[in-house]
Write an enzyme that holds these catalytic residues in place. Structure first.
Site, short mmCIF file in Angstrom:
data_model
loop_
_atom_site.label_atom_id
_atom_site.label_comp_id
_atom_site.label_asym_id
_atom_site.label_seq_id
_atom_site.Cartn_x
_atom_site.Cartn_y
_atom_site.Cartn_z
N HIS A 57 41.44 34.81 54.80
CA HIS A 57 42.75 34.64 54.18
C HIS A 57 43.87 34.44 55.19
O HIS A 57 44.64 33.48 55.11
CB HIS A 57 43.09 35.85 53.31
CG HIS A 57 44.46 35.79 52.71
ND1 HIS A 57 45.57 36.34 53.34
CD2 HIS A 57 44.91 35.24 51.57
CE1 HIS A 57 46.63 36.13 52.60
NE2 HIS A 57 46.28 35.46 51.52
N HIS B 274 39.06 38.02 43.04
CA HIS B 274 39.91 37.52 44.12
C HIS B 274 39.33 37.90 45.48
O HIS B 274 39.19 39.08 45.80
CB HIS B 274 41.31 38.11 43.97
CG HIS B 274 42.30 37.66 44.98
ND1 HIS B 274 42.91 38.54 45.85
CD2 HIS B 274 42.79 36.43 45.27
CE1 HIS B 274 43.75 37.88 46.62
NE2 HIS B 274 43.70 36.59 46.29
#
Length: 308
Positions: free
Chosen positions: A98, A56
């Site tokens: 992100h 991730h």
């Protein structure tokens, strides 16, 4: 140039009315009947077997998230699949980050103190390239890491012979980002037939965004991030191959309900769950039957479940 066709736009608009119900508690069973055969050689993406372990934002437990350093570390640890997040700058460059602000993972507050709230979309690519995206990480070993452009990220993942789970982040902030993303993927050689078939998945929390990607490139493997109610799953199967939920929102019955459906490419739908960083939870979701586990600590998960 990818153009959103009228049919795609109409379908996306119609889908806006769908209520995305988050699973809570026990899930009702899906329609009875035998399910389709799992794709290719067994469970897991591209028929690779599973559960597949996805790094991730790269190996983000050990290196600054969404940086090339995190990608390289995932490769050193032996992981093929990395996940990233894509957003767009003021001058139209796609970058891998992100948050929709730069404050948490860069030194933007020091470099541009008068540009609060430091939104990604308010900065040019050249300005973002000046920022240190590594010193915040805390171990002192990543000072000078940068926010990569999507093209830089794609080139590194390809050089490492890795595979990519690409998330289109907050598409409501960036109209047309689906088309922009596909253009960069094509320029970087990621839309070649073999790579599309084996090395790339595009996902988003926005059902409309996933549908647009599917309509523009029906050959791409797509995934919706969330936990729709079982009754709504057939609607997602029209344009997605996978449903990727938060691990606390699922049960074995819900996973089985997803598996019983055929996705956009006529194969059994799959489930890749997130974010699982400890051994006990990894074993719990494996026993629920998930096809993949998305994790900041891929080595911990691999040791726990025997995935790759």
């Amino acid at each position: 140039m990818y153009v959103v066709r009228p049919a795609a736009a109409a379908a996306a608009a119609a889908f806006l009315g769908l209520t995305l119900t988050v699973l809570c508690g026990t899930v009702a069973a899906a329609a009875p009947g035998p399910g389709p055969a799992a794709p290719s050689a067994g469970p897991g993406p591209m028929g690779l077997g599973g559960p597949v372990v996805y790094a991730h934002r790269g190996a983000s437990a050990y290196a600054p998230e969404n940086t090339l350093e995190a990608v390289d570390l995932a490769r050193e640890l032996g992981f093929d699949w990395v996940e990233n997040d894509v957003q767009r700058t003021r001058d139209g460059e796609l970058v891998v980050i992100h948050d929709d602000t730069l404050a948490r993972t860069t030194d933007v507050e020091e470099v541009f103190p008068d540009r609060r709230p430091w939104r990604v979309r308010d900065f040019t690519a050249a300005e973002i390239a000046r920022l240190d995206a590594g010193s915040w990480f805390g171990d002192g070993g990543h000072t000078g890491a940068r926010v990569p452009t999507l093209r830089e990220y794609l080139d590194r993942v390809r050089l490492n012979q890795q595979r990519l789970l690409l998330e289109i982040k907050k598409p409501e902030l960036y109209p047309g980002i689906e088309e922009d993303t596909l253009e960069v993927l094509e320029e970087a050689g990621w839309l070649e037939e073999r790579r599309v078939a084996e090395r790339l998945v595009v996902q988003s929390f926005s059902a409309d965004s996933v549908r647009v990607v599917h309509d523009l490139r029906p050959d791409l493997v797509t995934a919706f991030l969330g936990t729709p109610a079982v009754a709504d799953l057939p609607l997602y199967a029209e344009f997605a191959d996978r449903i990727n939920p938060w691990h606390t929102t699922i049960s074995a019955d819900w996973v089985a309900a997803v598996h019983r459906l055929r996705g956009a490419h006529g194969r059994a739908m799959e489930v890749d769950t997130w974010i699982v960083d400890d051994a006990a939870t990894a074993r719990k979701v494996r026993d629920m039957g998930v096809d993949g586990i998305i994790t900041n600590a891929p080595d911990v998960v691999r040791e726990a479940v025997g995935g790759f």
